[in-house]
Design an enzyme around this catalytic site. Structure first.
Site, PDB file in Angstrom:
ATOM      1  N   GLU A 162      34.193  34.322  39.463  1.00  0.00           N
ATOM      2  CA  GLU A 162      35.233  34.477  38.435  1.00  0.00           C
ATOM      3  C   GLU A 162      35.732  33.161  37.845  1.00  0.00           C
ATOM      4  OE1 GLU A 162      38.902  35.585  38.098  1.00  0.00           O
ATOM      5  OE2 GLU A 162      39.749  34.122  39.456  1.00  0.00           O
TER       6      GLU A 162
ATOM      7  N   HIS B 268      40.344  36.365  36.183  1.00  0.00           N
ATOM      8  CA  HIS B 268      39.765  35.707  35.000  1.00  0.00           C
ATOM      9  C   HIS B 268      38.449  36.354  34.560  1.00  0.00           C
ATOM     10  CE1 HIS B 268      42.759  32.643  35.037  1.00  0.00           C
ATOM     11  NE2 HIS B 268      42.432  32.183  36.214  1.00  0.00           N
TER      12      HIS B 268
ATOM     13  N   HIS C  95      40.547  34.246  45.696  1.00  0.00           N
ATOM     14  CA  HIS C  95      41.521  33.824  44.668  1.00  0.00           C
ATOM     15  C   HIS C  95      42.323  32.579  45.055  1.00  0.00           C
ATOM     16  CE1 HIS C  95      44.297  33.870  41.290  1.00  0.00           C
ATOM     17  NE2 HIS C  95      45.323  33.979  42.106  1.00  0.00           N
TER      18      HIS C  95
ATOM     19  N   HIS D 224      41.435  30.069  46.905  1.00  0.00           N
ATOM     20  CA  HIS D 224      40.514  28.930  46.984  1.00  0.00           C
ATOM     21  C   HIS D 224      40.653  28.126  48.267  1.00  0.00           C
ATOM     22  CE1 HIS D 224      39.614  28.713  42.352  1.00  0.00           C
ATOM     23  NE2 HIS D 224      39.671  29.941  42.821  1.00  0.00           N
TER      24      HIS D 224
HETATM   25 FE   FE2 Z   1      41.423  34.156  40.628  1.00  0.00          FE
END
Ligand code: FE2
Length: 256
Positions: free
Chosen positions: A39, A68, A174, A176
């Protein structure tokens, strides 16, 4: 059956480290099925058809997305050609692409589901629980893998606890940042966040000075992806061929 999942691929550095390391990882862990979250793969936001095709060419089975998903508008038009690209079931537009992909591997059906979290996430138009209930009411598969793309750790843990008897794996994405809470419960594998594949010396894959500009200096910034050596993060999940339940989850990280 061993499933490899690689966390959010951020920009060129992330794509490069996946390109460089994927065949080595697949061989080392005897991987049968590979899922990558793409994403952030197109310059930090979204994905393009070209990037999706490259993931497929290097041996990725399914590519997942997140908030995203549609940042690069080109993908909205071509997503129906990207048959192994799974989009979140609970973000708009709902009428393009698939939010569940079922693939065949070693005589098993593997369903890959992508959902966004609702807590602290603007993109989400429906609770991941409501969306998941709808999916499960129609889904039949030996192995069910969920990429829950969410900000809040509590929402991810709650989701895992609620669905642990119904699915084989819940992997968070998401944030990270890879968490160290991987576990197996009732044959379901879980980790709050798999981490990212992107520039190691960065703020979550973004250029540090650009983040300073926006957050501290109050200067407009595009949050471009950082450059330099990459880190690769993910998990390997082992599944019992007789029970179709997860027996092991192992975090992987390759640092510069
Ligand atoms: Fe994300």
């Amino acid at each position: 059956m061993n499933i490899l999942f690689l966390g959010d691929v951020v920009g060129k550095v992330g794509r490069q480290i996946v390109d460089d390391q994927l065949s080595f990882i697949k061989e080392k862990y005897k991987i049968d099925f590979t899922i990558v979250n793409g994403e952030n793969s197109a310059h930090g936001k979204g994905i393009t058809t070209k990037i999706y095709k490259n993931f497929k060419n290097i041996g990725v089975d399914v590519v997942t997305l997140g908030n995203h998903a549609f940042s690069k508008s080109e993908i909205k038009l071509s997503i129906n050609e990207c048959k192994d690209l799974v989009r979140p079931a609970n973000i708009e537009p709902l009428n393009v692409g698939n939010s569940v992909i079922v693939k065949q591997c070693k005589n098993k059906t593997i369903a890959v589901i992508n959902l966004c979290g609702k807590v602290f996430m603007d993109a989400c138009i429906e609770s991941p629980f409501d969306a998941m209930n709808k999916i499960l009411s129609k889904l039949k598969a030996d192995i069910i893998f969920v990429d829950l793309h969410a900000e809040a750790t509590s929402e991810k843990v709650t989701f895992f606890e609620y669905y642990k008897n119904k699915v084989t794996a819940v992997v968070g994405t998401h944030t990270h940042v890879q968490t160290a809470d991987e576990r197996i419960k009732y044959g379901c594998a879980f980790i709050t966040d798999a981490g990212m594949c992107g520039a190691y010396d960065s703020v979550l894959g973004r250029d540090i000075e650009e983040v300073f500009d926006l957050n501290i200096r109050k200067i407009p910034s595009r949050f471009k992806p950082a450059e330099g050596p990459g880190i690769l993060c993910g998990v390997v999940i082992s599944i019992d061929d007789n029970t179709n339940r997860a027996t092991k989850i192992e975090r992987i990280q390759i640092r510069p």
